[in-house]
Design an enzyme around this catalytic site. Structure first.
Site, PDB file in Angstrom:
ATOM      1  N   GLU A 132      -9.247   6.749   7.550  1.00  0.00           N
ATOM      2  CA  GLU A 132      -7.818   6.936   7.316  1.00  0.00           C
ATOM      3  C   GLU A 132      -7.447   8.157   6.469  1.00  0.00           C
ATOM      4  O   GLU A 132      -6.428   8.795   6.745  1.00  0.00           O
ATOM      5  CB  GLU A 132      -7.251   5.671   6.652  1.00  0.00           C
ATOM      6  CG  GLU A 132      -7.232   4.477   7.574  1.00  0.00           C
ATOM      7  CD  GLU A 132      -6.893   3.188   6.824  1.00  0.00           C
ATOM      8  OE1 GLU A 132      -5.894   2.548   7.204  1.00  0.00           O
ATOM      9  OE2 GLU A 132      -7.613   2.836   5.883  1.00  0.00           O
TER      10      GLU A 132
ATOM     11  N   ARG B 106       0.830  -1.208   0.000  1.00  0.00           N
ATOM     12  CA  ARG B 106       0.000   0.000   0.000  1.00  0.00           C
ATOM     13  C   ARG B 106       0.866   1.260   0.000  1.00  0.00           C
ATOM     14  O   ARG B 106       0.477   2.278  -0.576  1.00  0.00           O
ATOM     15  CB  ARG B 106      -0.965   0.003   1.183  1.00  0.00           C
ATOM     16  CG  ARG B 106      -1.987   1.130   1.120  1.00  0.00           C
ATOM     17  CD  ARG B 106      -2.982   1.064   2.268  1.00  0.00           C
ATOM     18  NE  ARG B 106      -4.101   0.189   2.003  1.00  0.00           N
ATOM     19  CZ  ARG B 106      -5.288   0.584   1.543  1.00  0.00           C
ATOM     20  NH1 ARG B 106      -5.488   1.858   1.242  1.00  0.00           N
ATOM     21  NH2 ARG B 106      -6.264  -0.267   1.360  1.00  0.00           N
TER      22      ARG B 106
END
Length: 807
Positions: free
Chosen positions: A756, A351
């Site tokens: 997030e 990621r």
């Protein structure tokens, strides 16, 4: 979110049928607490009053044992002798647990099977790989007795070479011929060729530090033995199903013999995704061996030494660009500090690579990642899951491009944004088309509302007149992919009961850690049935009701569980419609749910009355719901595909001032404009935006993890590890939810994830500090500034730019 819409939908209660007729034209009756209303967190009052019950607040059953885990004092060593005789004979001790006591598998890892609960003793001894690694556990009548007994252990170590830093890890990996996990690379176009042909290049490095989760509630698990060898676990965990699986695996039981439940956590941030399985396993082992309930609860120091952190990254970047700042090619090399085991490092490092582009259209790119083993605690999930670290690299590079070209950093950023949705789609370095990019519109709006141009001129004027204090200003974007990058995790289940009085019981696989997931999902159910929110009972998460759940992580809690709960509610709603249409001989489209009542042709009934009738007619009023995110698929071998369902966007403008004599600084003002789609709950979303930004600021400025050369974490308490406080919040803090937001993807009510993405808005603070340090050197040099940019690092950078040297 349209402010008028919010105000219209935030009434204190649903109107009566008579009140509906008195409303002005165009106004409809609304339920109290439906979708888009700014409702308070369902436990807010209990949180602030201390009435909210966490795992440690539940009354202990008689005979509950207290468990203490003894930890390794060496970073890398072989234990040649471990004599626990004195521990076993200590006052109050009921059991001492080692690897030999584990009836099943000695492992609590989430994926790779390389996290032993206790190091197994073999003929050559037991190997420990970080200071703080569990060695054995003591179950005693009190925690104090367990702690006092543990120190009586006689342990002989033979030290082995330990790799603590990234440099040491690289050297060890190169000597051994391999990293902890295989290296990975994604490419787009001919990056090397484009770099060599670029008119200008910047090539440098930025170090991005780790971060401790510092949740208010530490790691804790309670195990309660049941009949037939079954066991109930109360665990502070974001991933009940993983705890269930690991406890069952450790005990040699089928999953159905283990039930995991929790009502709430006092914070998680990713630290309670894979880590809680260890403490649940230890508590379960004690309970199984003794036949008594057992509690394993860590204090702050032990928690910080024993549990994983955010991954530290070293990012080497090489960007080619034109004189106008347009990026022609980019090469990023990530060196990722994983710790002693794999944990979730593969997905986290991936990621970080997926977000190395942030919001910028890279025409040619190469992103290479090495995943390194260090003899420190295994790093783990943390809010953003690697994305924030990846973004820091390109934002740092763009600041340097702006410096060497003499352009405004915002102009350089805007010149490189991904195209708007109505333009030709670009692709990411991992070959995913970007079709929903609204970052240009968000940044343009924030540039105006934050008065960026005038303030930049004011900052320059201030710096020309101030010899000691220097200001910096930066506006940075965020583009964050939403979905688990491990495709099979993008699924959720829910269970909805409607009782015959019209009240509703809601259960789903998501967990509540303070982020407001429960109230959002309850609002979805209330909206579907058109009943007031207080008619929906939010219940504890338990594996006994919804099985095989994914972690509450990846910002997907509302997306997944909201859709699953909506599906369950709609199944029941369809049954009620079928019943009403049949019973009252009207077409189905003439059965309409509205504000605590149901219109059936020309008549109306209260929702509870229709439910009561349906119960007497033997209509099922219970249903499960299931949701799997569509249209995602990533081929890791080909490094190509669509790992994300959609992107969330936002931007922040931060203004700082630094003291060039001490390196100390303040965030003076922050302006944030963030896209949450069509918000399910604007009040909750605003809280997440503010909290994420402040936590991100802490990571990039004050939260410094420091291990000494023996691998001992020296910042393991609030006295040495500095999280942001209320005093670090800027006095001028302006947060706005983007009114034009609407998710193009078919999410629940077209909302977007908000857990997030706001975290990375704090990169604007880091860039603003860079801007201030440049000013301290009168613009002669671009500073080397790593994160966290502590006052010491800022002072070193100031001195370096004034002498035009590396800090």
């Amino acid at each position: 979110m349209d402010e008028t819409r919010i105000q219209d939908r935030s009434g204190a209660g649903a109107p009566s049928l008579a009140e509906l007729d008195e409303r002005p034209p165009g106004r409809e009756a609304r339920i109290a607490g439906g979708v888009a209303m700014p409702m308070a967190h369902d436990s807010a009052a209990r949180h602030v009053s201390g009435a909210a019950r966490y795992t440690d607040d539940e009354p202990e059953l008689p005979g509950t044992l207290q468990v203490f885990i003894a930890m390794s004092k060496r970073a890398h060593a072989c234990i040649t002798r471990m004599d626990l005789t004195a521990v076993e004979q200590a006052p109050g001790v009921v059991a001492v647990l080692t690897a030999a006591d584990i009836p099943g598998e000695n492992d609590y890892s989430p994926v790779f099977g390389d996290d032993p609960i206790f190091p197994p003793m073999t003929g050559g001894g037991a190997v420990v790989q970080y200071v703080g690694q569990p060695l054995f556990a003591v179950a005693a009548e009190s925690e104090r007795q367990a702690r006092r007994a543990a120190v009586l252990a006689e342990i002989d170590y033979v030290d082995r070479p330990a790799a603590i830093s990234i440099d040491e890890a690289l050297a060890a990996a190169d000597a051994a011929g391999g990293d902890l996990l295989p290296a990975y690379e994604v490419t787009l176009g001919d990056a090397a060729g484009a770099l060599s042909g670029a008119p200008r290049r910047v090539k440098s490095r930025v170090e991005v530090g780790g971060q401790d989760h510092f949740y208010l509630e530490g790691q804790i698990a309670v195990a309660i033995p049941q009949e037939d060898g079954d066991i109930v676990i109360r665990s502070s965990t974001q991933h009940p199903s993983e705890v269930q699986h690991n406890v069952a695996k450790m005990l040699g039981l089928p999953d159905h013999a283990v039930t995991v439940e929790l009502r709430r956590m006092g914070g998680g941030f990713g630290g309670k995704e894979s880590q809680p399985a260890l403490f649940a396993c230890v508590a379960a082992l004690a309970a199984t061996k003794t036949g008594r309930p057992a509690k394993c609860r860590l204090d702050r120091d032990d928690d910080m030494e024993m549990t994983g952190k955010r991954h530290e990254l070293r990012i080497d970047y090489d960007l080619g660009f034109g004189q106008d700042g347009t990026i022609l090619a980019a090469d990023f090399a990530h060196a990722v500090r994983c710790g002693y085991s794999s944990d979730l490092s593969a997905a986290i490092a991936d990621r970080a690579m997926f977000h190395a582009d942030n919001a910028y259209d890279l025409k040619a790119a190469r992103i290479h990642s090495r995943r390194l083993k260090t003899h420190t605690v295994s790093n783990t999930a943390f809010r953003g899951f690697g994305g924030p670290q990846g973004m820091v690299g390109i934002e740092r590079a763009l600041d340097e491009i702006a410096f060497v070209t003499g352009l405004d950093p915002l102009d350089v950023r805007k010149r490189n944004f991904y195209p708007a949705p109505d333009e030709l789609a670009a692709v990411t370095p991992y070959h995913m088309p970007v079709t929903d990019c609204v970052i240009a519109a968000i940044v343009d709006e924030l540039e105006s509302t934050a008065d960026y141009r005038a303030r930049r001129a004011a900052v320059r004027a201030f710096n020309q007149q101030s010899a000691v204090l220097k200001k910096g200003l930066a506006l940075t974007p965020v583009k964050f992919g939403i979905s688990f990058t491990t495709t099979h995790l993008n699924q959720a289940g829910a269970l909805v009961h409607v009782y015959k009085d019209g009240s509703v019981h809601l259960n789903h696989g998501g967990t509540e850690m303070g982020q407001g997931l429960f109230v959002k999902v309850a609002q979805v159910v209330a909206e579907e049935f058109q009943i007031d929110l207080d008619r929906v009972k939010i219940t504890a998460t338990t594996t006994a009701k919804v099985p095989n759940t994914s972690a509450t992580a990846a910002s997907s809690g509302s997306d997944l569980n909201g859709m699953a709960a909506q599906a369950a509610a709609r199944t029941i709603k369809d049954r009620l419609i079928d019943y009403a249409a049949s019973r009252y001989h009207v077409p189905r489209d003439q059965v309409v749910f509205a504000a605590n009542r149901v219109r059936i042709g020309n008549m109306e009934k209260r929702f509870c009355d229709l439910v009561g009738e349906a119960y007497l007619a033997r209509v099922s009023l219970s249903s499960t719901g299931f949701y799997a995110t569509p249209d995602i698929d990533y081929d890791r071998e080909a490094a190509s595909g669509r790992p994300f369902y959609y992107f969330a966007y936002g931007a922040a403008c931060s203004e700082v001032v630094i003291d060039t004599l001490t390196g100390e600084y303040r965030l003076l003002r922050a302006d944030i404009l963030h896209d949450v789609g069509q918000s399910l709950n604007p009040a909750i979303d605003m809280g997440q935006i503010e909290g994420g930004f402040i936590q991100g600021m802490g990571w990039l400025t004050t939260e410094e993890l420091w291990w000494d050369d023996k691998g001992r974490l020296r910042t393991h308490a609030p006295s040495t590890y500095k999280i942001p406080t209320a005093n670090d919040r800027p006095d001028d803090f302006r947060i706005t939810i983007w009114e034009k937001g609407k998710n193009r993807a078919a999410t629940v009510y077209r909302s977007k994830a908000v857990g997030e993405p706001p975290f990375m808005l704090a990169i604007s603070v880091f860039s603003a500090l860079t801007d201030a340090v440049i000013a301290a050197g009168d613009g002669r040099a671009f500073p080397r500034l790593d994160a966290p940019a502590t006052p010491e690092r800022v002072l070193q950078a100031v001195e370096a730019v004034r002498e035009n040297r590396e800090p």
